[in-house]
Design a protein around this motif. Structure first.
Motif, short mmCIF file in Angstrom:
data_model
loop_
_atom_site.label_atom_id
_atom_site.label_comp_id
_atom_site.label_asym_id
_atom_site.label_seq_id
_atom_site.Cartn_x
_atom_site.Cartn_y
_atom_site.Cartn_z
N ALA A 64 22.07 -6.33 64.33
CA ALA A 64 22.15 -7.26 65.37
C ALA A 64 21.15 -8.44 65.46
O ALA A 64 21.48 -9.60 65.74
CB ALA A 64 22.50 -6.75 66.83
N ARG A 65 19.88 -7.70 65.31
CA ARG A 65 18.83 -8.87 65.23
C ARG A 65 18.97 -9.63 63.95
O ARG A 65 18.53 -10.69 64.02
CB ARG A 65 17.61 -7.91 65.04
N ILE A 66 19.70 -9.25 62.88
CA ILE A 66 19.51 -10.02 61.70
C ILE A 66 20.42 -11.28 62.13
O ILE A 66 20.35 -12.38 61.77
CB ILE A 66 20.15 -9.18 60.48
N GLN A 67 21.59 -11.00 62.83
CA GLN A 67 22.59 -11.91 63.23
C GLN A 67 21.95 -13.04 64.08
O GLN A 67 22.22 -14.06 64.02
CB GLN A 67 23.93 -11.27 64.10
N LYS A 68 20.96 -12.72 64.82
CA LYS A 68 20.26 -13.65 65.84
C LYS A 68 19.08 -14.07 64.80
O LYS A 68 18.11 -14.86 65.64
CB LYS A 68 19.63 -12.69 67.17
N ARG A 69 19.03 -13.76 63.78
CA ARG A 69 17.77 -14.18 62.78
C ARG A 69 16.57 -13.83 63.23
O ARG A 69 15.54 -14.28 62.98
CB ARG A 69 17.93 -15.81 62.73
N ASP A 70 16.53 -12.76 63.85
CA ASP A 70 15.13 -12.04 64.25
C ASP A 70 14.92 -11.16 63.13
O ASP A 70 14.95 -9.91 63.32
CB ASP A 70 15.14 -11.26 65.66
N PHE A 71 14.43 -11.67 61.91
CA PHE A 71 14.41 -10.78 60.57
C PHE A 71 13.13 -9.74 60.96
O PHE A 71 13.33 -8.57 60.48
CB PHE A 71 14.09 -11.67 59.47
N GLU A 72 11.96 -10.41 61.41
CA GLU A 72 11.04 -9.22 61.63
C GLU A 72 11.35 -8.39 62.46
O GLU A 72 11.20 -7.21 62.32
CB GLU A 72 9.75 -10.32 62.26
N GLY A 73 12.06 -8.31 63.81
CA GLY A 73 12.54 -7.33 64.54
C GLY A 73 13.43 -6.39 63.83
O GLY A 73 13.52 -5.27 64.06
N ALA A 74 14.23 -7.03 62.99
CA ALA A 74 15.29 -6.23 62.45
C ALA A 74 14.72 -4.98 61.27
O ALA A 74 15.00 -4.11 61.36
CB ALA A 74 16.31 -7.00 61.58
#
Length: 298
Positions: A64-74
């Motif tokens: 889900a974080r990847i989809q939101k482009r929160d790559f560091e969180g992912a």
């Protein structure tokens, strides 16, 4: 055994480390050890047990974080899978996704580390080729312009070549070969830049060594034509006419319409000679049987 007695003999860094670990692991949520009196029999403490998040939940949260482009969180979510569920299939999946998330987020050094860890622990799995591709691409995307150090270019080529050799049937091989060509072109450009500098300073031996690297190691790059012409210049300046003639002849044979060949031919003509290949020359041997970029036949 009372808590104070266990740690009474520990001092210095070791003691502090164990105390901090005890606070973080056994007494979750406490700020200091002073809040607990181990000698007060009337005081009781119930440690708070924090349940680990289900593996599937961590994995889906990462997606889900990847989809939101929160790559560091992912990446952090996928990393938690390996920590909380080591040696499991979730750990393996989390490891490759951690590498991917770091790469997509431009955290190349972290992506390299995660990819290497995956390859060390899971070298024969279906995702190993992808891990190698992420590793190589992380180096490749850091390639600088030719005025700077080209260590990343060299590392990219090595990682890409390993991908081609170890996983020849992988879907990433085609792209890897294209990237090898681009990275090789970059290294050849760097060699030419340094060679031109030496040539300008009349350090002909140093210049020849650089141009020789291009001709010997990067024959399929777009820089090889100029390298052969520069060899003609350098050898003529040193009075090694036969090698100058060979460089021009090889250039004309492989790239007859090249403007660099015209320059080499005119340079020899001023010295009263023409292109003529010496089959015993290192230049001739380097090109023997190797197809060239831009080579024309007929």
């Amino acid at each position: 055994m009372p808590f104070a007695k266990v740690y009474s003999g520990l001092t210095g860094v070791a003691g502090r480390a164990l105390l901090i670990g005890a606070c973080g692991f056994v007494l979750a949520g406490c700020d200091t050890l002073s809040s607990i009196n181990p000698f007060d029999k009337s005081e009781t403490y119930k440690p708070e047990i924090v349940a680990a998040a289900p593996a599937e939940e961590l994995y889906n949260d990462g997606l889900a974080r990847i989809q939101k482009r929160d790559f560091e969180g992912a990446a952090k979510k996928f990393s938690a899978l390996d920590k909380q569920y080591p040696y499991s299939e979730w750990s393996r999946k989390g490891m490759i996704m951690e590498a991917y998330a770091n790469y997509e987020g431009g955290l190349y050094e972290e992506a390299i580390t995660a990819s290497k860890r995956y390859l060390q622990q899971h070298p024969n799995t279906s995702d190993a080729a992808y891990a190698q591709y992420l590793l190589a691409s992380s180096y490749y995307d850091q390639i600088p312009d030719i005025t700077r150090d080209q260590e990343k270019s060299e590392r990219a080529i090595l990682a890409l070549q390993e991908l081609v050799e170890r996983y020849p049937r992988s879907e990433y091989v085609s792209d890897a070969k294209k990237k090898i060509q681009v990275a090789s072109d970059q290294l050849a450009g760097k060699e030419l830049e340094v060679g031109r500098f030496y040539l300008q300073k009349r350090n002909y031996a140093g210049a020849i060594n650089r141009f020789r690297n291009v001709v010997s190691r990067y024959q399929t790059t777009r820089h090889v034509e100029e390298a052969l012409e520069r060899l003609t210049e350098a050898y003529m300046a040193m009075g090694v006419v036969s090698e100058a003639q060979t460089a021009a002849a090889v250039l004309g044979h492989n790239f007859p319409d090249s403007p660099w060949y015209k320059d080499a031919y005119n340079l020899l003509a001023k010295g009263g000679v023409e292109p003529r290949e010496d089959s015993g020359s290192w230049i001739s041997k380097a090109f023997r049987g190797v197809p060239q970029v831009g080579q024309r036949t007929g």
